[in-house]
Design a protein around this motif. Structure first.
Motif, PDB file in Angstrom:
ATOM      1  N   LYS A  26     -16.530  -7.566  -1.443  1.00 50.89           N
ATOM      2  CA  LYS A  26     -15.620  -6.864  -0.539  1.00 50.89           C
ATOM      3  C   LYS A  26     -16.212  -6.773   0.857  1.00 50.89           C
ATOM      4  N   GLU A  27     -17.504  -6.424   0.933  1.00 48.04           N
ATOM      5  CA  GLU A  27     -18.169  -6.327   2.236  1.00 48.04           C
ATOM      6  C   GLU A  27     -18.178  -7.685   2.945  1.00 48.04           C
ATOM      7  N   TYR A  28     -18.460  -8.708   2.181  1.00 52.13           N
ATOM      8  CA  TYR A  28     -18.486 -10.060   2.740  1.00 52.13           C
ATOM      9  C   TYR A  28     -17.124 -10.436   3.317  1.00 52.13           C
ATOM     10  N   GLY A  29     -16.055 -10.134   2.579  1.00 53.60           N
ATOM     11  CA  GLY A  29     -14.713 -10.451   3.058  1.00 53.60           C
ATOM     12  C   GLY A  29     -14.333  -9.695   4.312  1.00 53.60           C
ATOM     13  N   GLU A  30     -14.936  -8.525   4.517  1.00 54.87           N
ATOM     14  CA  GLU A  30     -14.607  -7.705   5.685  1.00 54.87           C
ATOM     15  C   GLU A  30     -15.551  -7.949   6.864  1.00 54.87           C
ATOM     16  N   THR A  31     -16.605  -8.721   6.638  1.00 57.60           N
ATOM     17  CA  THR A  31     -17.589  -8.960   7.692  1.00 57.60           C
ATOM     18  C   THR A  31     -17.111 -10.066   8.629  1.00 57.60           C
ATOM     19  N   LYS A  32     -17.149  -9.790   9.914  1.00 54.30           N
ATOM     20  CA  LYS A  32     -16.769 -10.785  10.903  1.00 54.30           C
ATOM     21  C   LYS A  32     -17.916 -11.751  11.143  1.00 54.30           C
ATOM     22  N   GLY A  33     -17.570 -13.001  11.395  1.00 57.64           N
ATOM     23  CA  GLY A  33     -18.601 -13.990  11.681  1.00 57.64           C
ATOM     24  C   GLY A  33     -18.078 -15.386  11.461  1.00 57.64           C
ATOM     25  N   PRO A  34     -18.854 -16.390  11.893  1.00 54.85           N
ATOM     26  CA  PRO A  34     -18.407 -17.778  11.754  1.00 54.85           C
ATOM     27  C   PRO A  34     -18.394 -18.220  10.299  1.00 54.85           C
TER      28      PRO A  34
END
Length: 400
Positions: A278-286
């Motif tokens: 879930k955190e990964y899906g919400e993290t902004k980045g390339p």
């Protein structure tokens, strides 16, 4: 620099080999984009043979770039196109007389490309799984070869946090190895290999992901944060796998209490992996956003942990009556089979069109006087648009 161009295009080749196979399982950084290169050396190429080399280079490079986003491309097509391009390109780098001197054409062409971080899966068959596995090992070998043999020779210092920097190259090598081992684990599970082997492979794979994450720890989280979340969640996922199958091994050895504790630890890591998804899906980045928690391979592990733990608890209540240890068992597992090493890589042989006569036909004194080492400001680098591949509802990693 020609070597930099090689790296950018090799990196895309590495991504291309496996991206379609398990699109929603692997996180991938963006494909590198590069400005057009015409190889039009009017006046410099003074004979038909020299002009032909330039024309062949332009066409082979254009074809290679097309294949990067062609969903019908297979590894053989990619390898053939890559070998042709690099066999021609090396004539601008290598000395034809095997001397230690650089080729006179070494700096005739400049390239412009994006930086990976700062510049911007259906069911698979056994043959496809082998392609993925082989491609990832080859990719690891490519990065290793560039790191050891070419990047140290660059005149321009490598910028920190950019694609050629050691931390990123090392992370790519390790991640390639880890993802190749994921294919090995999936096959071992499908073929019902010994739980001890699966536990050891999962533990080694978790360690690979952890090492790749640690390699990126000192990078700016603005650029590497999303990538690191992916590496973290895969670390926890495969630790959950390791403890789950280790628990099965303990139960088979009549160590039911320890098995229960191992499964409880597996539950903890799996819950942490779910939270990190879930955190990964919400993290902004390339980079693309994988969706491991919705993948059949991920969901199967959750069910397996639950069912195995319940079985161990039942057996302990009826047969063993063993105390469940307070501390989780130490995983000192070493896989003797299935470990992935990078495949040694070498560039293809120099194209037959390159002869001493062809090289002599390039007259560098006739280059335009205003030609500079820097790319022209009007050189546009267009992003590489990938085809959007939707996952099937039953997408998983089934290899049989």
């Amino acid at each position: 620099m020609l070597t930099l161009c090689m790296l950018s295009e090799i990196e895309i080749w590495r991504e291309q080999h496996y991206r379609r196979k398990m699109t929603h399982w692997f996180h991938r950084n963006p494909l590198k984009a590069t400005a057009p290169v015409s190889f039009n050396f009017y006046g410099v190429a003074t004979t038909p043979a020299a002009t032909k080399v330039c024309n062949d280079l332009r066409l082979s490079r254009s074809r290679l770039l097309e294949l990067f986003t062609d969903s019908s491309c297979n590894p053989e097509m990619m390898k053939n196109a890559t070998d042709l391009y690099f066999s021609l390109l090396q004539g601008f780098i290598l000395s034809l007389d095997d001397s230690s001197q650089e080729c006179k054409l070494r700096y005739i062409q400049n390239f412009k490309w994006t930086d990976t971080l700062q510049g911007q899966v259906p069911n698979i068959t056994e043959d496809e799984a082998k392609d993925v596995h082989r491609s990832l090992k080859i990719a690891a070998g490519i990065f290793k070869h560039l790191k050891e043999s070419h990047i140290p020779k660059l005149i321009t210092p490598v910028e920190k946090g950019r694609d050629l920097e050691a931390r990123l190259i090392d992370s790519y090598i390790i991640q390639c190895q880890a993802e190749a081992q994921e294919v090995t684990i999936a096959r071992a599970i499908e073929l019902k290999h010994n739980p001890g082997l699966i536990a050891a492979l999962a533990y080694e794979t978790a360690n690979f992901y952890q090492k790749a994450d640690q390699t990126l720890a000192s990078l700016d989280p603005t650029y590497a944060g999303k990538w690191r979340k992916y590496l973290n969640l895969k670390t926890c996922f495969y630790m959950a796998y390791a403890y789950c199958y280790h628990g099965q091994t303990l139960l088979a050895s009549d160590k039911c209490g320890e098995a229960i504790r191992s499964l409880q630890e597996s539950e903890k890591f799996f819950a942490k992996a779910e939270a990190l998804c879930k955190e990964y899906g919400e993290t902004k980045g390339p980079g693309t956003t994988a969706k491991p928690s919705g993948h059949l391979f991920f969901r199967k592990l959750g069910s397996l942990i639950k069912n195995t733990l319940e079985k161990c608890q039942r057996e302990n209540g009826f047969i063993y009556f063993q105390k469940v240890p307070a501390e989780a068992p130490q995983l000192e597992l070493k896989a003797n089979y299935g470990l992935v090493e990078p495949v040694p890589f070498e560039f293809p042989a120099l194209n037959a069109h390159w002869t001493p006569e062809t090289l002599a036909a390039f007259d560098l004194t006739k280059r335009p006087k205003d030609d500079t080492a820097k790319p022209k400001p009007d050189e546009e680098v267009k992003p590489l648009k990938e085809p959007d591949i939707k996952p099937q509802k039953d997408s998983g990693c089934q290899i049989s």
